[in-house]
Design an enzyme around this catalytic site. Structure first.
Site, mmCIF file in Angstrom:
data_model
loop_
_atom_site.group_PDB
_atom_site.id
_atom_site.type_symbol
_atom_site.label_atom_id
_atom_site.label_comp_id
_atom_site.label_asym_id
_atom_site.label_seq_id
_atom_site.Cartn_x
_atom_site.Cartn_y
_atom_site.Cartn_z
ATOM 1 C CG ASP A 162 30.557 29.350 33.076
ATOM 2 O OD1 ASP A 162 30.781 30.779 34.077
ATOM 3 O OD2 ASP A 162 29.834 28.709 32.674
ATOM 4 C CD GLU A 199 27.390 42.031 38.130
ATOM 5 O OE1 GLU A 199 27.419 41.257 38.485
ATOM 6 O OE2 GLU A 199 27.075 42.035 36.404
ATOM 7 N NE ARG A 206 22.161 27.895 19.388
ATOM 8 C CZ ARG A 206 22.045 27.921 20.935
ATOM 9 N NH1 ARG A 206 22.976 27.661 22.083
ATOM 10 N NH2 ARG A 206 20.668 27.285 21.759
ATOM 11 N NE ARG A 230 24.193 39.811 36.421
ATOM 12 C CZ ARG A 230 24.720 38.909 36.892
ATOM 13 N NH1 ARG A 230 24.663 37.693 36.550
ATOM 14 N NH2 ARG A 230 26.357 38.257 36.905
ATOM 15 C CE1 TYR A 259 33.211 34.284 32.763
ATOM 16 C CE2 TYR A 259 33.131 32.075 31.650
ATOM 17 C CZ TYR A 259 32.675 32.577 32.623
ATOM 18 O OH TYR A 259 31.521 32.921 34.170
ATOM 19 N NE ARG A 299 33.320 42.324 27.488
ATOM 20 C CZ ARG A 299 32.686 41.390 28.055
ATOM 21 N NH1 ARG A 299 31.216 42.399 28.414
ATOM 22 N NH2 ARG A 299 31.775 40.424 28.328
ATOM 23 N NE ARG A 307 15.181 26.864 28.170
ATOM 24 C CZ ARG A 307 15.970 27.468 30.047
ATOM 25 N NH1 ARG A 307 14.859 27.796 30.603
ATOM 26 N NH2 ARG A 307 17.171 27.076 29.925
HETATM 27 P P1 FDA Z 1 40.618 33.308 40.035
HETATM 28 O O1 FDA Z 1 41.020 34.317 39.423
HETATM 29 O O2 FDA Z 1 39.413 32.945 40.809
HETATM 30 O O3 FDA Z 1 41.707 33.495 40.802
HETATM 31 C C1 FDA Z 1 43.067 34.190 40.303
HETATM 32 C C2 FDA Z 1 44.608 34.742 42.522
HETATM 33 O O4 FDA Z 1 44.859 35.001 41.619
HETATM 34 C C3 FDA Z 1 43.209 35.725 42.429
HETATM 35 O O5 FDA Z 1 42.999 35.441 43.714
HETATM 36 C C4 FDA Z 1 44.317 37.006 42.581
HETATM 37 O O6 FDA Z 1 44.165 37.175 43.239
HETATM 38 C C5 FDA Z 1 45.579 35.677 42.223
HETATM 39 N N1 FDA Z 1 46.307 36.752 41.648
HETATM 40 C C6 FDA Z 1 46.687 36.514 40.602
HETATM 41 N N2 FDA Z 1 47.735 37.656 40.409
HETATM 42 C C7 FDA Z 1 48.868 37.576 41.638
HETATM 43 C C8 FDA Z 1 49.898 37.979 41.717
HETATM 44 N N3 FDA Z 1 51.101 38.419 41.133
HETATM 45 N N4 FDA Z 1 50.481 37.027 43.144
HETATM 46 C C9 FDA Z 1 49.768 36.451 44.082
HETATM 47 N N5 FDA Z 1 48.131 36.215 43.350
HETATM 48 C C10 FDA Z 1 47.923 36.931 42.305
HETATM 49 N N6 FDA Z 1 31.067 30.683 37.019
HETATM 50 C C11 FDA Z 1 30.188 30.170 36.775
HETATM 51 O O7 FDA Z 1 29.866 28.783 37.141
HETATM 52 N N7 FDA Z 1 29.021 31.131 37.309
HETATM 53 C C12 FDA Z 1 28.867 32.104 37.675
HETATM 54 O O8 FDA Z 1 28.038 32.479 38.260
HETATM 55 C C13 FDA Z 1 30.111 32.477 37.607
HETATM 56 N N8 FDA Z 1 30.279 34.265 38.069
HETATM 57 C C14 FDA Z 1 31.599 35.248 37.385
HETATM 58 C C15 FDA Z 1 31.290 36.510 37.367
HETATM 59 C C16 FDA Z 1 31.994 36.795 36.870
HETATM 60 C C17 FDA Z 1 32.221 38.237 36.817
HETATM 61 C C18 FDA Z 1 33.561 36.514 36.998
HETATM 62 C C19 FDA Z 1 34.538 36.918 35.930
HETATM 63 C C20 FDA Z 1 33.335 35.120 36.760
HETATM 64 C C21 FDA Z 1 32.013 33.952 36.629
HETATM 65 N N9 FDA Z 1 32.524 33.112 36.985
HETATM 66 C C22 FDA Z 1 31.651 32.800 36.940
HETATM 67 C C23 FDA Z 1 33.446 31.877 36.251
HETATM 68 C C24 FDA Z 1 34.411 31.911 37.944
HETATM 69 O O9 FDA Z 1 34.326 33.143 38.776
HETATM 70 C C25 FDA Z 1 36.385 31.307 37.922
HETATM 71 O O10 FDA Z 1 35.682 29.914 37.231
HETATM 72 C C26 FDA Z 1 36.484 31.276 39.149
HETATM 73 O O11 FDA Z 1 36.699 32.195 39.570
HETATM 74 C C27 FDA Z 1 38.180 31.093 38.063
HETATM 75 O O12 FDA Z 1 39.323 30.268 39.150
HETATM 76 P P2 FDA Z 1 40.879 30.594 38.856
HETATM 77 O O13 FDA Z 1 42.028 30.266 40.055
HETATM 78 O O14 FDA Z 1 41.024 30.151 37.835
HETATM 79 O O15 FDA Z 1 40.669 32.440 39.218
#
Ligand code: FDA
Length: 367
Positions: free
Chosen positions: A349, A299, A171, A279, A347, A248, A175
């Site tokens: 947020d 980006e 969808r 962006r 994914y 991605r 608005r």
């Molecule tokens: P996250 O990826 O943040 O943390 C995982 C950590 O584990 C990383 O620091 C990584 O380095 C570490 N790691 C991985 N493997 C490892 C290993 N083997 N040893 C040691 N460390 C290791 N949400 C929102 O609400 N509003 C927004 O505007 C956005 N915008 C956005 C933009 C983009 C480009 C992305 C990709 C995502 C968003 N998000 C978002 C989502 C948001 O980024 C997400 O919800 C959180 O960062 C997730 O937190 P996590 O702790 O799950 O993962």
């Protein structure tokens, strides 16, 4: 050697919530993070007093009262409201699609006029739309599709819209009111002192090991705790034994500019096909910054390859099936638990990751 209740692999938001909840119950945590700073993808870098969202723009928004109470008890949020602008060959339009967009596009004033134009442009597609282009045109008509959807989507996916499945767009919110607020949630903003302060408070009291890849010291580190909470990619944990999950990715190009205000808005989407990036972010506007200089980030969409940051999971049938195989393996673990966007190949947020971590600490860790 010190022994911990929890070894937290990954210093992002998910484990931050686990750390805080564990700390409240007197439990000890060691955080192992492979980057040189905590925060995961919400980490910001200070450039000339401007907090740069290093791993992509992050705007906090939620409809979950518990999550809002949780974050605002740790950090004060500003009143930033996300109102992105689309740039199509220099023509600018408000997003999401609303009366401001339609008024600019067609020189009209009233919702009935906009509805009439959109209805007249929706080309009747025989049967089900067979590709993304047909789907989008059947939902919003040709003008909106051509100027604001086509180029952006093709850059994101690296393919022509005619070659993309219709199912990608289920969808398209339209608005018929003058309202540029991108999100529908009642709560929105950016922490006034930045995300790093929020992260600092979540991990307060934990021991921290930075620039350490857990997988390279797995045995030694695992032995240091009663339980391991792993938030890295689940397939890497199992040495990709069933194959690699697809993501991605994005490439960010940060630039410090000698001007006070570059684009007048935090988020500008480039919706033409010719501009190579999707962006441009001007970070100071997230915080109503008044610095003399500014930092912008372009980006670029990128195919994910080994060694790149895995940003968005590709949750298609093939990858979801592959993930299920890893999940089956993970269920057999006694000491290691998986969470967060990479551990769950989902994914999330920020509000959803906090919600999930709070549930995890209660239901799985019994904290
Ligand atoms: P996250 O990826 O943040 O943390 C995982 C950590 O584990 C990383 O620091 C990584 O380095 C570490 N790691 C991985 N493997 C490892 C290993 N083997 N040893 C040691 N460390 C290791 N949400 C929102 O609400 N509003 C927004 O505007 C956005 N915008 C956005 C933009 C983009 C480009 C992305 C990709 C995502 C968003 N998000 C978002 C989502 C948001 O980024 C997400 O919800 C959180 O960062 C997730 O937190 P996590 O702790 O799950 O993962």
């Amino acid at each position: 050697m010190k022994h911990y209740d929890y070894i937290l692999v990954g210093g992002g938001l998910f484990n931050g919530v686990v750390a805080r909840e564990a700390g409240k119950q007197g439990k000890t945590c060691l955080v192992v993070e492979k980057r040189d700073a905590l925060g995961g993808n919400i980490m910001c870098r200070d450039v000339e007093g401007i907090l740069v969202h290093e791993y992509g723009a992050h705007i906090f928004h939620t409809g979950n009262e518990e999550v809002w109470q949780y974050v605002t008890s740790l950090a004060e949020f500003n009143h930033y409201i996300n109102c992105p602008v689309a740039n199509y060959h220099g023509e600018t339009y408000n997003l999401p699609f609303n009366m401001n967009t339609f008024s600019k596009m067609w020189g009209i004033t009233f919702p009935a006029e906009a509805k009439e134009i959109i209805e007249s442009q929706k080309q009747k597609v025989e049967g089900e739309p067979s590709n993304l282009e047909e789907q989008a045109v059947s939902l919003v008509g040709t003008d909106i599709y051509e100027k604001l959807i086509k180029g952006y989507t093709e850059k994101q996916w690296g393919r022509d819209c005619k070659d993309l499945p219709a199912s990608i767009i289920k969808r398209i919110p339209v608005r018929y009111i003058y309202d540029n607020n991108y999100f529908n949630d009642p709560h929105q903003g950016i922490p006034k002192e930045g995300y790093n302060k929020l992260i600092e408070r979540l991990y307060d009291g934990c021991d921290v090991m930075l620039s350490t890849d857990y997988l390279e010291k797995r045995e030694e580190l695992e032995a240091m705790g009663d339980k391991v909470i792993y938030t890295g990619t689940i397939d890497s944990y199992y040495g990709y034994c069933f194959g690699k999950l697809a993501y991605r990715s994005l490439r960010f190009e940060h630039e410090l500019l000698e001007e006070e205000n570059h684009q007048g808005v935090a988020v500008m989407n480039y919706t033409d096909r010719e501009t190579p990036y999707t962006r441009k972010i001007e970070h100071k506007h997230f915080a109503f910054g008044k610095q003399e200089k500014t930092v912008v980030t372009k980006e670029y969409p990128a195919e994910w390859e080994d060694g790149m940051e895995p940003y968005y999971p590709v949750n298609d049938e093939k990858n979801n099936r592959l993930f299920e195989k890893y999940r089956e393996l993970s269920r057999k673990e006694e000491k290691v638990l998986f969470g967060g966007r990479l551990g769950e190949y989902k994914y999330y947020d920020m509000d959803k990751v906090i919600e999930s971590a709070l549930r995890f600490t209660k239901d799985t860790l019994n904290l």
